[in-house]
Design an enzyme around this catalytic site. Structure first.
Site, PDB file in Angstrom:
ATOM      1  N   SER A 144       0.814  -1.839  -3.879  1.00  0.00           N
ATOM      2  CA  SER A 144       0.384  -1.372  -2.561  1.00  0.00           C
ATOM      3  C   SER A 144      -0.039   0.087  -2.639  1.00  0.00           C
ATOM      4  O   SER A 144       0.500   0.868  -3.434  1.00  0.00           O
ATOM      5  CB  SER A 144       1.529  -1.518  -1.555  1.00  0.00           C
ATOM      6  OG  SER A 144       1.254  -0.826  -0.360  1.00  0.00           O
ATOM      7  N   TYR A 198       9.777  -0.028   1.320  1.00  0.00           N
ATOM      8  CA  TYR A 198       8.702  -0.951   0.931  1.00  0.00           C
ATOM      9  C   TYR A 198       7.920  -0.382  -0.252  1.00  0.00           C
ATOM     10  O   TYR A 198       7.692  -1.062  -1.260  1.00  0.00           O
ATOM     11  CB  TYR A 198       7.767  -1.191   2.114  1.00  0.00           C
ATOM     12  CG  TYR A 198       6.521  -1.963   1.761  1.00  0.00           C
ATOM     13  CD1 TYR A 198       6.581  -3.301   1.400  1.00  0.00           C
ATOM     14  CD2 TYR A 198       5.270  -1.339   1.783  1.00  0.00           C
ATOM     15  CE1 TYR A 198       5.432  -4.013   1.066  1.00  0.00           C
ATOM     16  CE2 TYR A 198       4.119  -2.043   1.457  1.00  0.00           C
ATOM     17  CZ  TYR A 198       4.209  -3.374   1.100  1.00  0.00           C
ATOM     18  OH  TYR A 198       3.065  -4.065   0.766  1.00  0.00           O
TER      19      TYR A 198
END
Length: 336
Positions: free
Chosen positions: A128, A153
């Site tokens: 990501s 995350y």
């Protein structure tokens, strides 16, 4: 043609990618836990688009379920793994951190172990753009260190890259990590800003603009993302004995390991994005301007030169075209 395991097949990227793979004649084994992080019916509807294909099969389970993962490989001769399954969302990782460890860390070790014991030719996995965290140098480059995540995350995605390298080093498994940059389009994720903005604008509700609108995102249309992944299928990393260990770069290794940015390379100001959305909806939004939220970053901007050199990847969908297609789908899907 290959047999490809696509985890997260009921997800936004996973469904669109699976359709493309199936249309090209590959066997696709879909894997997804279809959790309720967002609208389960939307996930079921995505799966319904895949079920008519004879070369598609599906397992409903979570990656943290080691037995379920192992059973997939007992029943199928998997050539390539594309691991897109993950607990997504930056802000939700602050509310429910353990869900991210279960899915993104425990789940990923199960995938790597399966690759190790089943002679998988290539593991492509979702990282990501959030791994860039506190970095401020633009555009974000895979040559730069990513040691300062600002959400759990992001930390789990960085851990995936480290885990992948370890398995590439120990077991010579070719691994390719993809740092996605704000993907959008039809059948997208309702928790993403463009989707929730659309919901609220059409309902006459106020939309929240964080950091007073001073944010930029490298919005990337789903078809461009799928094209980039497809181009990497036969581009497995190879060992590089000439790799300079005295001057290492994070994006590659002496082991068969690579990390790429996959984005649009053209960041859009959040307010310009909202204006384009308003144009296609034909409605002006009521806006509330708020400060930056914990875990958010001010800007994302992808340097995609490496991916372009290796695959010719060159995203071509403008924000105007992409949002137009999203709004058309949204109105049809929700019968507006």
């Amino acid at each position: 043609m290959s047999t490809i395991l696509v985890t997260g097949a009921a997800g936004f990227i996973g469904m669109h990618l699976s359709v493309r793979l199936l249309e090209e004649g590959h066997e696709v084994v879909g894997f997804d836990n279809v959790n309720d992080y967002y609208d389960v019916q939307l996930k079921r509807d995505r799966l319904n688009m895949l079920r008519p294909y004879e070369n598609f099969s599906f397992i409903e389970a979570g990656l943290e379920d080691q037995e379920a993962v192992e059973t997939v490989f007992k029943n199928n001769d998997i050539d390539i793994i594309i691991n897109l399954a993950a607990q997504a969302g930056v802000r939700y990782s602050i509310e429910n951190p353990r869900a991210y460890i279960d899915s993104n860390v425990v789940g990923f070790i199960n995938i790597l172990e399966a690759a190790r014991h089943n002679d998988v030719k290539h593991v492509i996995y979702a990282s990501s753009s959030s791994v860039y965290g506190a970095n401020v140098k633009m555009p974000f480059s895979t040559d730069d260190a990513v040691d300062h995540p600002v959400s759990l995350y992001a930390a789990t995605k960085k851990s995936n890259e480290l885990m992948a390298h370890t398995y590439s080093h120990l077991y010579n498994i070719p691994t390719t990590g993809l740092r996605f940059f704000t993907v959008y389009g039809p059948m997208g994720r309702p928790d993403m800003a463009y989707f929730s903005f659309t919901n609220k604008i059409l309902a006459g509700d106020t939309i929240k603009i964080f950091n007073n609108g001073d944010m930029m995102r490298d919005f990337t249309y789903i078809d461009d993302i799928v094209d980039g992944i497809i181009r990497l299928l036969d581009k497995s990393p190879v060992s590089n004995p000439a790799y300079d260990r005295e001057h290492p770069t994070p994006k590659e290794s002496y082991a068969p390991y690579k990390v790429y940015n996959i984005g649009n390379n053209t960041p859009i100001q959040l307010l310009d994005f909202v204006k384009t959305l308003e144009k296609h909806l034909g409605v002006e939004a009521d806006k509330e301007f708020l400060p930056m939220q914990p875990g958010d970053v001010k800007a994302t901007f992808a340097d995609i030169e490496d991916l372009n050199k290796v695959t010719g990847f060159n995203p071509s969908t403008s924000i105007d075209t992409g949002l137009g297609k999203f709004v058309k789908w949204y109105k049809e899907y929700y019968r507006i």
